[in-house]
Motif scaffolding. Structure first.
Motif, PDB file in Angstrom:
ATOM      1  N   SER A   1      -6.623 -11.678  64.335  1.00 25.85           N
ATOM      2  CA  SER A   1      -7.017 -13.069  64.534  1.00 25.85           C
ATOM      3  C   SER A   1      -8.204 -13.463  63.662  1.00 25.85           C
ATOM      4  O   SER A   1      -8.298 -14.610  63.212  1.00 25.85           O
TER       5      SER A   1
ATOM      6  N   ALA B   1      -8.114 -16.515  61.112  1.00 23.05           N
ATOM      7  CA  ALA B   1      -9.078 -17.604  61.275  1.00 23.05           C
ATOM      8  C   ALA B   1      -9.800 -17.898  59.970  1.00 23.05           C
ATOM      9  O   ALA B   1     -10.022 -19.070  59.609  1.00 23.05           O
TER      10      ALA B   1
ATOM     11  N   SER C   1      -4.114 -18.571  69.196  1.00 21.41           N
ATOM     12  CA  SER C   1      -5.023 -19.392  69.992  1.00 21.41           C
ATOM     13  C   SER C   1      -4.478 -19.385  71.420  1.00 21.41           C
ATOM     14  O   SER C   1      -3.595 -20.176  71.749  1.00 21.41           O
TER      15      SER C   1
END
Length: 259
Positions: free
Chosen positions: A43, A47, A135
């Motif tokens: 992640s 991101a 998310s």
């Protein structure tokens, strides 16, 4: 596939081994120039790449239900979808242009759409640990087909729009080239076709996006894996024959008027 798309595939395939892929501007005559932004990883890696993609789009995030803007971007992350429209197979195709106005309309050759908070275990218990949300915690798929079409509208209207770029986070791409995003202009001409690399490790993420020099994209077609999820099949990573892939965040330029 058109020669221009084929040549682009060949160029991108050589990059698939890298963890974080960011290309310079690509121009494949006679098509328009664009930047390809791709990544594989956890992640944090995704991101970071999403922030690069947002910067390439330019401008700020335009809030849901705000009127059409001259610049900036829109984003969809599914987590604000109400409970009544979660874990069902009839999520409205126009939800993100009518209920939560962001200028996106969905269609599919399948039977519907699903926003899911169970990791799709409600469809197939064997998939309970297959998909991870970028998310947390909701994910998205089209029902009955791995192919989803997104058409753009001036936000909150029925007027066709054009965006400068579009990107999507995928969960659990096991096979390179099983998953891709195709970009089309207002005349229905394919102007880019970008394959996702395979993820690294268990439950990994990938990101695929393209940013053009101006708002030119009227439609994107997303192919998420080899087949639609069903009640009994297993993913290739669990001994099955198909690569099942689902989607998380969408990020795209503010839809602008046709020129």
């Amino acid at each position: 596939m058109k020669p221009t798309a084929f040549s682009l595939f060949a160029a991108l395939a050589a990059l698939a081994a890298c963890n974080n892929l960011y290309s310079p501007t690509i121009s494949v005559p006679p098509g328009p120039s664009f930047k390809v932004i791709r990544a594989v990883g956890d992640s944090l890696a995704i991101a970071d790449t999403l922030n690069k993609f947002r910067a390439a789009l330019g401008g700020s995030l335009n809030a849901p239900n705000s009127p059409p803007a001259d610049s900036g971007r829109r984003e969809i992350n599914w987590d604000g979808v109400p409970a009544a429209l979660t874990n069902v197979d009839n999520f409205p195709a126009d939800f993100f242009n009518v209920n939560s106005k962001r200028g996106a309309i969905f269609s599919t050759s399948g039977t519907g759409f699903r926003v899911d908070s169970s990791g799709f275990a409600d469809i197939n218990a064997g998939l309970a640990d297959q998909f991870k949300a970028f998310s947390p915690k909701k994910l998205f798929m089209s029902v009955g087909s791995p192919v989803l079409t997104v058409d753009f509208r001036l936000v909150g209207t029925t007027t066709n729009g054009l965006v400068k770029g579009f990107g999507v986070v995928f969960s659990d791409v096991d096979r390179a080239n099983s998953t891709r995003v195709d970009y089309f202009d207002a005349n229905g001409v394919e102007i880019a076709s970008i394959a996702s690399p395979a993820h690294l490790g268990a439950q990994g993420f990938t990101f695929v996006g393209a940013v053009f020099d101006s708002a030119i994209v009227a439609r994107v077609v997303i192919t998420s894996g080899d087949a639609a999820l069903d009640a009994s099949s297993q993913d290739v990573s669990a001994g099955g024959t198909k690569d099942f892939v689902v989607m998380d965040d969408f990020v795209y330029g503010e839809p602008r008027p046709l020129r």
